[in-house]
Write a protein that holds these residues in place. Structure first.
Motif, PDB file in Angstrom:
ATOM      1  N   LEU A 171       0.831  -1.205   0.000  1.00  0.00           N
ATOM      2  CA  LEU A 171       0.000   0.000   0.000  1.00  0.00           C
ATOM      3  C   LEU A 171       0.870   1.260   0.000  1.00  0.00           C
ATOM      4  O   LEU A 171       0.568   2.221  -0.716  1.00  0.00           O
ATOM      5  N   GLU A 172       1.942   1.253   0.775  1.00  0.00           N
ATOM      6  CA  GLU A 172       2.853   2.401   0.785  1.00  0.00           C
ATOM      7  C   GLU A 172       3.495   2.597  -0.588  1.00  0.00           C
ATOM      8  O   GLU A 172       3.675   3.723  -1.041  1.00  0.00           O
ATOM      9  N   GLU A 173       3.826   1.495  -1.255  1.00  0.00           N
ATOM     10  CA  GLU A 173       4.375   1.552  -2.611  1.00  0.00           C
ATOM     11  C   GLU A 173       3.383   2.207  -3.572  1.00  0.00           C
ATOM     12  O   GLU A 173       3.775   2.868  -4.531  1.00  0.00           O
ATOM     13  N   ALA A 174       2.084   2.036  -3.281  1.00  0.00           N
ATOM     14  CA  ALA A 174       1.024   2.639  -4.099  1.00  0.00           C
ATOM     15  C   ALA A 174       0.631   4.018  -3.568  1.00  0.00           C
ATOM     16  O   ALA A 174      -0.381   4.580  -3.978  1.00  0.00           O
ATOM     17  N   SER A 175       1.422   4.575  -2.639  1.00  0.00           N
ATOM     18  CA  SER A 175       1.192   5.892  -2.039  1.00  0.00           C
ATOM     19  C   SER A 175      -0.116   5.973  -1.255  1.00  0.00           C
ATOM     20  O   SER A 175      -0.788   7.004  -1.244  1.00  0.00           O
ATOM     21  N   VAL A 176      -0.470   4.896  -0.589  1.00  0.00           N
ATOM     22  CA  VAL A 176      -1.653   4.855   0.272  1.00  0.00           C
ATOM     23  C   VAL A 176      -1.152   4.620   1.692  1.00  0.00           C
ATOM     24  O   VAL A 176      -0.487   3.628   1.961  1.00  0.00           O
ATOM     25  N   PHE A 177      -1.489   5.557   2.611  1.00  0.00           N
ATOM     26  CA  PHE A 177      -0.923   5.490   3.948  1.00  0.00           C
ATOM     27  C   PHE A 177      -1.966   5.376   5.055  1.00  0.00           C
ATOM     28  O   PHE A 177      -1.719   4.746   6.071  1.00  0.00           O
ATOM     29  N   GLY A 178      -3.134   5.972   4.904  1.00  0.00           N
ATOM     30  CA  GLY A 178      -4.140   5.960   5.960  1.00  0.00           C
ATOM     31  C   GLY A 178      -4.937   4.677   5.969  1.00  0.00           C
ATOM     32  O   GLY A 178      -5.472   4.255   4.939  1.00  0.00           O
ATOM     33  N   MET A 179      -4.997   4.031   7.124  1.00  0.00           N
ATOM     34  CA  MET A 179      -5.755   2.785   7.254  1.00  0.00           C
ATOM     35  C   MET A 179      -6.056   2.521   8.723  1.00  0.00           C
ATOM     36  O   MET A 179      -5.416   3.089   9.599  1.00  0.00           O
ATOM     37  N   THR A 180      -7.021   1.675   8.967  1.00  0.00           N
ATOM     38  CA  THR A 180      -7.340   1.222  10.310  1.00  0.00           C
ATOM     39  C   THR A 180      -7.130  -0.287  10.342  1.00  0.00           C
ATOM     40  O   THR A 180      -7.600  -0.997   9.460  1.00  0.00           O
ATOM     41  N   ILE A 181      -6.416  -0.765  11.365  1.00  0.00           N
ATOM     42  CA  ILE A 181      -6.101  -2.184  11.495  1.00  0.00           C
ATOM     43  C   ILE A 181      -6.799  -2.722  12.747  1.00  0.00           C
ATOM     44  O   ILE A 181      -6.708  -2.133  13.826  1.00  0.00           O
ATOM     45  N   THR A 182      -7.485  -3.842  12.600  1.00  0.00           N
ATOM     46  CA  THR A 182      -8.169  -4.475  13.715  1.00  0.00           C
ATOM     47  C   THR A 182      -7.843  -5.961  13.720  1.00  0.00           C
ATOM     48  O   THR A 182      -7.876  -6.606  12.675  1.00  0.00           O
ATOM     49  N   GLU A 183      -7.530  -6.502  14.908  1.00  0.00           N
ATOM     50  CA  GLU A 183      -7.344  -7.942  15.034  1.00  0.00           C
ATOM     51  C   GLU A 183      -8.727  -8.572  15.172  1.00  0.00           C
ATOM     52  O   GLU A 183      -9.526  -8.158  16.013  1.00  0.00           O
ATOM     53  N   VAL A 184      -9.007  -9.557  14.324  1.00  0.00           N
ATOM     54  CA  VAL A 184     -10.310 -10.222  14.328  1.00  0.00           C
ATOM     55  C   VAL A 184     -10.103 -11.732  14.317  1.00  0.00           C
ATOM     56  O   VAL A 184      -8.985 -12.218  14.148  1.00  0.00           O
ATOM     57  N   GLN A 185     -11.189 -12.465  14.495  1.00  0.00           N
ATOM     58  CA  GLN A 185     -11.173 -13.914  14.369  1.00  0.00           C
ATOM     59  C   GLN A 185     -12.291 -14.311  13.427  1.00  0.00           C
ATOM     60  O   GLN A 185     -13.326 -13.654  13.373  1.00  0.00           O
ATOM     61  N   GLY A 186     -12.073 -15.377  12.692  1.00  0.00           N
ATOM     62  CA  GLY A 186     -13.117 -15.833  11.796  1.00  0.00           C
ATOM     63  C   GLY A 186     -12.760 -17.165  11.189  1.00  0.00           C
ATOM     64  O   GLY A 186     -11.743 -17.769  11.509  1.00  0.00           O
ATOM     65  N   ARG A 187     -13.620 -17.588  10.291  1.00  0.00           N
ATOM     66  CA  ARG A 187     -13.363 -18.818   9.567  1.00  0.00           C
ATOM     67  C   ARG A 187     -14.032 -18.727   8.219  1.00  0.00           C
ATOM     68  O   ARG A 187     -15.027 -18.026   8.037  1.00  0.00           O
ATOM     69  N   GLY A 188     -13.464 -19.423   7.291  1.00  0.00           N
ATOM     70  CA  GLY A 188     -14.005 -19.430   5.940  1.00  0.00           C
ATOM     71  C   GLY A 188     -14.348 -20.844   5.531  1.00  0.00           C
ATOM     72  O   GLY A 188     -14.811 -21.647   6.337  1.00  0.00           O
ATOM     73  N   GLU A 189     -14.034 -21.149   4.291  1.00  0.00           N
ATOM     74  CA  GLU A 189     -14.368 -22.464   3.754  1.00  0.00           C
ATOM     75  C   GLU A 189     -13.622 -23.591   4.462  1.00  0.00           C
ATOM     76  O   GLU A 189     -14.090 -24.722   4.488  1.00  0.00           O
ATOM     77  N   GLN A 190     -12.449 -23.300   5.040  1.00  0.00           N
ATOM     78  CA  GLN A 190     -11.691 -24.364   5.686  1.00  0.00           C
ATOM     79  C   GLN A 190     -12.300 -24.785   7.022  1.00  0.00           C
ATOM     80  O   GLN A 190     -11.938 -25.811   7.572  1.00  0.00           O
ATOM     81  N   LYS A 191     -13.212 -24.008   7.578  1.00  0.00           N
ATOM     82  CA  LYS A 191     -13.946 -24.325   8.799  1.00  0.00           C
ATOM     83  C   LYS A 191     -13.035 -24.609   9.984  1.00  0.00           C
ATOM     84  O   LYS A 191     -13.305 -25.473  10.792  1.00  0.00           O
TER      85      LYS A 191
END
Length: 110
Positions: free
Chosen positions: A20-40
């Motif tokens: 993202l920094e390489e693409a000149s994008v700097f502002g973001m919000t990061i959150t630690e989450v938990q989840g599951r997808g197809e691998q269950k």
């Protein structure tokens, strides 16, 4: 404007931020989450026994970007998050009608 939410592996966060920094994008919000997808979930060995882990730790990255920047941001996230293995993550894109800066009361509607 677009709200981009990406859910990726925690170990890929630094690579995503670098892309993202390489693409000149700097502002973001990061959150630690938990989840599951197809691998269950996953199975782990612990003290000689198997443990089923239903929810897997992930990181959610949120960015609000202009419509013209959205595709560049999506490609940067894909580049940084990709491992080719199951659980690489998901990207969600949603329209944003208005953004208000609290300190200055500036309204951006793009």
């Amino acid at each position: 404007m677009q709200l981009i939410k990406a859910i990726v592996k925690p170990e890929r966060l630094d690579a995503v931020k670098a892309a993202l920094e390489e693409a000149s994008v700097f502002g973001m919000t990061i959150t630690e989450v938990q989840g599951r997808g197809e691998q269950k979930g996953i199975s782990l060995q612990y003290r000689g026994g198997n443990i089923e882990v239903d929810l897997i730790p992930k990181v959610e990255i949120e960015l609000v970007v202009s419509d013209k920047t959205a595709d560049i941001v999506i490609e940067a996230i894909k580049k940084g998050a990709y491992t080719g293995k199951i659980g690489d993550g998901r990207i969600f894109v949603m329209p944003v009608s208005k953004s208000i800066k609290i300190r200055t009361n500036e309204v951006i509607t793009e």
